[in-house]
Design an enzyme around this catalytic site. Structure first.
Site, short mmCIF file in Angstrom:
data_model
loop_
_atom_site.label_atom_id
_atom_site.label_comp_id
_atom_site.label_asym_id
_atom_site.label_seq_id
_atom_site.Cartn_x
_atom_site.Cartn_y
_atom_site.Cartn_z
N GLN A 204 0.82 -1.22 0.00
CA GLN A 204 0.00 0.00 0.00
C GLN A 204 0.85 1.27 0.00
OE1 GLN A 204 -3.18 -0.42 2.99
NE2 GLN A 204 -4.42 -1.39 1.39
N LYS B 40 3.36 6.31 8.79
CA LYS B 40 2.74 5.67 9.96
C LYS B 40 3.51 5.99 11.25
CE LYS B 40 0.88 1.18 11.30
NZ LYS B 40 0.67 -0.22 10.87
N MET C 267 -25.58 14.22 -21.77
CA MET C 267 -24.79 15.27 -22.40
C MET C 267 -24.01 14.73 -23.60
SD MET C 267 -24.33 18.44 -22.29
CE MET C 267 -24.42 19.46 -20.82
#
Lengths: 567, 167
Positions: free
Chosen positions: A110, A159, A470
């Protein structure tokens, strides 16, 4: 005190009430502290929901929105929302977790270089690498987000910075930025503005998003009352000057009000306040009002002459500019002979009203007009992106600043639902009306869970045309009706879907009494979804075709049977 | 029609920035995403070790240069932007050039080096390394003079500039 405690107490001291976020491994220390703090954490169901909610909250309150996400995918899921806030100059503090300091650069689990990714879409992105930097980084990030032209900042915190100890005695005196302020010859420029206005025969005020963020919506009324100039707004400026005011012609641009575009086209002196001359307004910048004297006022010098060359650039806060101007004009006793010009403008209004074909099925415009008629300014109006967004801009008059929330610059489908959540938390004494489409809502539909969770007074009108309206419209007009990947054949049943989330839902179709359904939606407490089956073929008109000029609108004109170019 | 006067001109911008990791990438990134082209870039610490100076050479018309300066100024880590194009400046680049230098031509090369007042800093069996400092014109002239011998490798820094006199 650890880093997480320091961050939380910093936000509390700044008066932050809500955090929108989503937990994860690298922010677990932060959430441990957050859960015990006075801050209220709103758990969305996707980080994109969190960042848009923080954005919506900031837009209705004027206070910075704060969102938290974990490292890696949590952080990258914020990216669209940060870009969205950047383009619309919304103050936003995004705090992302990062892998431990000694894992950075090793493609850890991560890990993503969120600083590198977000640098082009924030005012600044900070990474805290040392404990003693934390206090000054937070203080400066807050200032950067909220001062000057507001915008998003990102703070990336490894962290171990959350877990590490902060010595709160150190750090603050160490200034992060030593920027040398630019000189600006404000007084000279103001003299030039006064002189230009003195000469003006057909002056016009253009109100942009800067009037909202510069808190100038009171002073602008005073200025307009004094000078008796007509006013047009941009999409972002909608609400900063009341649409309902006599002088106001409404929105300009590609899908602007016909009279607003024609007035802009005929103006000889334009005072553009807090606008950035987006291509949706200027078309080809070199063709934009070549004969008009453009006075461009913005707090961000880089906006001046970026897209359109300003004849009189003024680097100034809009409220300050208007105050200074009023005092100069009054001192000089300058009178404005705008009577003939205003008559001309009235003719534009009478000759070219905004029209649509009301027969032949439920029209999206009808739903919007009905909501506006019933609740008007009593609710915060939020839109998603697409045809319905333009219909709301055209057919829903907004009378109050910060009462209209829309994704202007980035045009982010999926913005509406989470932004409406943020707006509901920002204005707790008002209901929120969200207009969205079947395309847009499916881009962040997971946030229905957040709405159900908090029982927010959010009325969601899905203007459901079973297509991407659109793009479909452009394919009809400019690609010979080749509807490539724009028609939705397998939409969910939104009523049953809402019910599955525990949300009340209503259906509106051609044969239903729309006024009764709208009333019912606002009568029921809590969130209500209204699935409105509207005509698929309805187009947003007028439209300035690509490359066209302001007076070359294609539209539906009074007394004409077919859509035609204005004549 | 309103437009900005002047054609494309090379501008030298002296940019003072916070001496922090990532600053150079922010500045370079700004140029790429806004579509401006950097001709040359040199960066180094100033007398204050917490401040770096970036000397940028950018080509563009007045409008581009104004936008570049304004956008640079918006960056949090940029302390000051100075356009020193119009100023009296001393400009220098450094060139290191490895040139083919067989015995037969070695003397000739050394003469050229002498004329340009540059230096030979390394001698190999078949090559010489020439070091030169100077402004753009001088560096170009040296390269041109040594080209006929066969340039094996060439490396040069970006331009650094400083304003003459009182400032």
């Amino acid at each position: 005190m650890n880093g997480a405690e320091y961050l939380v107490s910093f936000l509390e001291k700044k008066g932050v009430e809500y955090i929108f976020g989503y937990p994860g491994g690298s922010v677990i220390f932060l959430y441990d502290v957050l859960g015990r703090s006075g801050l209220k954490h709103i758990l969305t169901r996707h980080e994109q929901g969190a960042v848009h909610a923080a954005d919506g909250y900031a837009r209705v309150t004027g206070k910075p929105g704060v969102c938290f996400a974990t490292s890696g995918p949590g952080a990258t899921n914020l990216v669209t929302g940060i870009a969205n806030a950047y383009l619309d100059s919304v103050p936003l503090i995004a705090v992302t977790g990062q892998v431990n300091l000694d894992s950075i650069g090793r493609d850890a689990f991560q890990e993503a270089d969120i600083i590198g990714i977000t640098m082009p879409i924030t005012k600044h992105s900070y990474m805290v690498k040392k404990m003693d930097e934390l206090p000054s980084v937070l203080e400066e990030a807050w200032n950067v987000a909220t001062t000057g032209r507001p915008g998003p900042v990102l703070i990336d915190m490894p962290k171990d910075i959350f877990a590490g100890t902060v010595d709160s005695q150190v750090g603050l005196e160490k200034k992060y930025s030593r920027k040398v302020p630019l000189k600006n010859g404000l007084s000279e420029q103001l003299d030039k503005v006064v002189a230009a206005l003195h000469e003006a025969k057909r002056p016009l005020v253009m109100v942009g998003g800067g009037v909202v963020s510069g808190q100038a919506s009171e002073i602008i009324r005073e200025f307009v009352n004094y000078t008796k100039m007509p006013v047009v707004t941009t999409l972002m400026g909608k609400g900063a000057f009341p649409d309902t005011a006599e002088n106001c012609l409404g929105m300009v641009g590609m899908h602007g009000m016909p009279a607003a575009n024609l007035t802009l086209n005929s103006s000889d002196v334009l005072i553009a306040l807090g606008v950035r001359f987006s291509d949706r307004i200027t078309g080809k910048p070199e063709n934009f009002l070549p004969e008009t004297t453009i006075i461009h006022v913005d707090i961000d010098p880089a906006e001046l002459s970026k897209n359109v060359v300003a004849d009189i650039p003024v680097v100034c806060d809009v409220a300050k500019f208007l105050t200074e101007m009023l005092s100069r004009l009054k001192k000089k006793g300058l009178e404005f002979a705008t009577k003939e010009w205003l008559q001309e403008v009235t003719i534009f209004k009478e000759k070219y009203p905004l029209l649509y074909e009301k027969e032949g099925g439920l029209k999206p415009q009808t739903v919007i007009e009905e909501v506006a008629r019933q609740v008007g300014d009593k609710v915060v109006v939020v839109t998603d992106v697409g045809q319905h967004q333009m219909f709301v801009a055209q057919f829903y008059p907004i009378g109050k600043t910060r009462n209209f929330v829309t994704s202007g610059g980035l045009g982010t489908m999926g913005f509406g639902l989470p932004a409406a959540i943020g707006a509901a938390f920002g204005k707790t004494n008002e209901a929120v009306a969200l207009f969205t489409g079947d395309g847009s809502i499916q881009m962040n539909i997971q946030e229905l869970a957040t709405i159900a969770n908090h029982q927010l007074p959010l009325k969601v009108f899905i203007l459901n045309n079973s297509c991407l309206g659109m793009v479909r419209q452009w394919q009809e007009l400019f690609f010979k009706g080749h509807y490539a990947s724009t028609l939705f054949d397998s939409n969910p049943d939104f009523v049953r879907l809402a019910n599955a989330y525990g949300i009340k839902a209503l259906r509106a179709g051609e044969t239903d009494d729309i006024s009764e359904i709208v009333a019912e939606a606002f009568r029921l407490p809590g969130p209500v979804i209204v699935d409105c089956a509207v005509c698929q073929g309805e187009n947003v008109l007028p439209i300035i075709p690509p490359g066209g000029k302001l007076n070359e609108m294609l539209g539906r004109w009074k007394g004409e049977a077919h859509i035609s170019r204005i004549s | 029609m309103k437009c900005w006067g002047g054609g494309k001109v090379k501008h030298t911008l002296a940019v003072l920035v916070e001496n922090r990791p990532g600053v150079l990438s922010h500045v370079a990134g700004l140029f790429s995403r806004r579509g401006y082209n950097i001709e040359s870039l040199a960066v180094g610490e100033t007398d204050d070790s917490s401040v770096s100076r970036i000397t940028l050479v950018v080509e563009g018309d007045a409008k581009i240069i104004e936008q570049v300066s304004k956008q640079l100024n918006k960056q949090v880590e940029v302390i000051k932007v100075n356009d020193i194009t119009e100023e009296e400046t001393v400009d220098r680049q450094l060139l290191l050039l490895k040139v083919n230098a067989d015995i037969a031509v070695r003397q000739e090369i050394m003469q050229i080096v002498e004329i340009f007042r540059c230096r030979i800093v390394d001698i190999g069996r078949r090559s010489l390394i020439v070091e030169a400092t100077g402004d753009d014109a001088k560096i170009q002239a040296i390269i041109k003079s040594l080209q006929p011998f066969g340039i094996m490798e060439l490396v040069r820094t970006g331009r650094v500039s400083i304003v003459r006199g009182q400032k």
